[in-house]
Design a protein around this motif. Structure first.
Motif, mmCIF file in Angstrom:
data_model
loop_
_atom_site.group_PDB
_atom_site.id
_atom_site.type_symbol
_atom_site.label_atom_id
_atom_site.label_comp_id
_atom_site.label_asym_id
_atom_site.label_seq_id
_atom_site.Cartn_x
_atom_site.Cartn_y
_atom_site.Cartn_z
ATOM 1 N N THR A 77 0.857 -1.188 0.000
ATOM 2 C CA THR A 77 0.000 0.000 0.000
ATOM 3 C C THR A 77 0.892 1.238 0.000
ATOM 4 O O THR A 77 2.083 1.164 0.300
ATOM 5 C CB THR A 77 -0.928 0.051 1.238
ATOM 6 N N GLN A 78 0.292 2.357 -0.319
ATOM 7 C CA GLN A 78 1.033 3.628 -0.306
ATOM 8 C C GLN A 78 0.871 4.357 1.022
ATOM 9 O O GLN A 78 1.487 5.391 1.231
ATOM 10 C CB GLN A 78 0.525 4.536 -1.440
ATOM 11 N N GLY A 79 0.042 3.819 1.902
ATOM 12 C CA GLY A 79 -0.193 4.503 3.161
ATOM 13 C C GLY A 79 -0.607 3.545 4.259
ATOM 14 O O GLY A 79 -0.723 2.335 4.048
ATOM 15 N N ALA A 80 -0.794 4.106 5.416
ATOM 16 C CA ALA A 80 -1.259 3.348 6.575
ATOM 17 C C ALA A 80 -2.133 4.285 7.406
ATOM 18 O O ALA A 80 -1.974 5.500 7.356
ATOM 19 C CB ALA A 80 -0.092 2.838 7.402
ATOM 20 N N LEU A 81 -3.032 3.702 8.141
ATOM 21 C CA LEU A 81 -3.936 4.487 8.976
ATOM 22 C C LEU A 81 -3.667 4.150 10.430
ATOM 23 O O LEU A 81 -3.564 2.973 10.797
ATOM 24 C CB LEU A 81 -5.389 4.159 8.614
ATOM 25 N N THR A 82 -3.525 5.172 11.246
ATOM 26 C CA THR A 82 -3.292 4.985 12.676
ATOM 27 C C THR A 82 -4.402 5.688 13.434
ATOM 28 O O THR A 82 -4.697 6.850 13.168
ATOM 29 C CB THR A 82 -1.942 5.597 13.099
ATOM 30 N N ILE A 83 -5.001 4.984 14.360
ATOM 31 C CA ILE A 83 -6.058 5.573 15.186
ATOM 32 C C ILE A 83 -5.701 5.342 16.643
ATOM 33 O O ILE A 83 -5.339 4.229 17.041
ATOM 34 C CB ILE A 83 -7.432 4.949 14.862
ATOM 35 N N LEU A 84 -5.791 6.398 17.440
ATOM 36 C CA LEU A 84 -5.497 6.311 18.867
ATOM 37 C C LEU A 84 -6.796 6.170 19.641
ATOM 38 O O LEU A 84 -7.698 6.992 19.497
ATOM 39 C CB LEU A 84 -4.759 7.578 19.326
ATOM 40 N N ASN A 85 -6.891 5.142 20.449
ATOM 41 C CA ASN A 85 -8.002 4.994 21.387
ATOM 42 C C ASN A 85 -7.469 5.291 22.783
ATOM 43 O O ASN A 85 -6.534 4.629 23.237
ATOM 44 C CB ASN A 85 -8.556 3.570 21.366
ATOM 45 N N HIS A 86 -8.037 6.279 23.421
ATOM 46 C CA HIS A 86 -7.652 6.574 24.797
ATOM 47 C C HIS A 86 -8.837 7.159 25.537
ATOM 48 O O HIS A 86 -9.805 7.593 24.932
ATOM 49 C CB HIS A 86 -6.418 7.491 24.862
ATOM 50 N N GLY A 87 -8.756 7.111 26.846
ATOM 51 C CA GLY A 87 -9.891 7.537 27.647
ATOM 52 C C GLY A 87 -10.918 6.425 27.716
ATOM 53 O O GLY A 87 -10.683 5.302 27.273
ATOM 54 N N LYS A 88 -12.049 6.713 28.285
ATOM 55 C CA LYS A 88 -13.091 5.702 28.410
ATOM 56 C C LYS A 88 -13.933 5.677 27.142
ATOM 57 O O LYS A 88 -14.402 6.692 26.680
ATOM 58 C CB LYS A 88 -13.971 5.999 29.623
ATOM 59 N N HIS A 89 -14.123 4.515 26.593
ATOM 60 C CA HIS A 89 -14.970 4.345 25.421
ATOM 61 C C HIS A 89 -15.513 2.926 25.431
ATOM 62 O O HIS A 89 -15.311 2.180 26.384
ATOM 63 C CB HIS A 89 -14.212 4.670 24.129
ATOM 64 N N LYS A 90 -16.141 2.537 24.340
ATOM 65 C CA LYS A 90 -16.878 1.273 24.323
ATOM 66 C C LYS A 90 -16.028 0.032 24.539
ATOM 67 O O LYS A 90 -16.506 -0.957 25.050
ATOM 68 C CB LYS A 90 -17.591 1.124 22.976
ATOM 69 N N THR A 91 -14.768 0.049 24.100
ATOM 70 C CA THR A 91 -14.000 -1.194 24.131
ATOM 71 C C THR A 91 -13.078 -1.262 25.343
ATOM 72 O O THR A 91 -13.502 -1.644 26.416
ATOM 73 C CB THR A 91 -13.235 -1.412 22.812
ATOM 74 N N GLN A 92 -11.832 -0.893 25.178
ATOM 75 C CA GLN A 92 -10.844 -1.038 26.259
ATOM 76 C C GLN A 92 -10.418 0.330 26.778
ATOM 77 O O GLN A 92 -10.267 1.264 26.013
ATOM 78 C CB GLN A 92 -9.612 -1.791 25.728
ATOM 79 N N GLU A 93 -10.162 0.401 28.082
ATOM 80 C CA GLU A 93 -9.684 1.658 28.658
ATOM 81 C C GLU A 93 -8.167 1.770 28.574
ATOM 82 O O GLU A 93 -7.611 2.795 28.930
ATOM 83 C CB GLU A 93 -10.132 1.773 30.112
ATOM 84 N N HIS A 94 -7.498 0.721 28.156
ATOM 85 C CA HIS A 94 -6.043 0.722 28.033
ATOM 86 C C HIS A 94 -5.690 1.445 26.722
ATOM 87 O O HIS A 94 -6.078 1.001 25.644
ATOM 88 C CB HIS A 94 -5.571 -0.735 28.001
ATOM 89 N N LEU A 95 -4.982 2.556 26.841
ATOM 90 C CA LEU A 95 -4.602 3.327 25.660
ATOM 91 C C LEU A 95 -3.959 2.410 24.620
ATOM 92 O O LEU A 95 -3.119 1.573 24.961
ATOM 93 C CB LEU A 95 -3.607 4.416 26.083
ATOM 94 N N HIS A 96 -4.373 2.554 23.377
ATOM 95 C CA HIS A 96 -3.777 1.751 22.312
ATOM 96 C C HIS A 96 -3.960 2.411 20.957
ATOM 97 O O HIS A 96 -4.914 3.151 20.738
ATOM 98 C CB HIS A 96 -4.353 0.326 22.292
ATOM 99 N N PHE A 97 -2.991 2.160 20.098
ATOM 100 C CA PHE A 97 -3.057 2.611 18.715
ATOM 101 C C PHE A 97 -3.441 1.432 17.843
ATOM 102 O O PHE A 97 -2.917 0.335 18.031
ATOM 103 C CB PHE A 97 -1.689 3.126 18.233
#
Ligand SMILES: [Zn+2]
Length: 140
Positions: A77-97
């Protein structure tokens, strides 16, 4: 942290782990959206971005850079997508990219999720109002 599914990867799901650094680790996602879908996390249970130490933040960004290049080459691919999950949300509270190789972009991922139009350009006045609303209280 007790009962954290992401902390437990280090303890009981080692086969998912691709790389371990001193402060962080990289693993495949349990429910991958593509064959290149991985997660990058601090080893320490951290919920919010401002809880990361400078060493953890630097290591995560360096590791994202390394794996982004690797995944793009490996999955052609020519690119990649990175999404940061942090704080409280539907899935995990452990910060992760989340990181995955893709020629798509943020709109491809988020537009259906947010039920937002794929493209809707706002007027300069509307953009100014948005910027002002976000700036409000920023430096207080
Ligand atoms: Zn955790």
């Amino acid at each position: 942290m007790k009962n954290c599914a992401l902390c437990s990867i280090l303890k009981s799901e080692e086969k998912r782990i691709i790389l371990t650094t001193t402060p962080s680790f990289v693993c495949v996602n349990k429910e991958p959206l593509s064959k290149s879908h991985i997660m990058l996390l601090p080893q320490r249970h951290v919920c919010k971005l401002d809880e990361l130490s400078a060493e953890e933040a630097q290591d995560l960004l360096t590791t994202i850079h390394t794996f982004s290049a690797h995944l793009q080459e490996k999955f052609n691919t020519q690119g990649a997508l990175t999404i940061l999950n942090h704080g409280k949300h539907k899935t995990q509270e452990h910060l992760h990219f989340h990181l995955l190789a893709t020629d798509g972009n943020l709109r491809d991922v988020m537009s259906p999720y947010l039920k937002a139009p794929y493209r809707k350009e706002l007027t300069l006045e509307e953009l100014e109002k948005l910027a002002s609303a976000i700036k409000d209280g920023l430096l207080n």
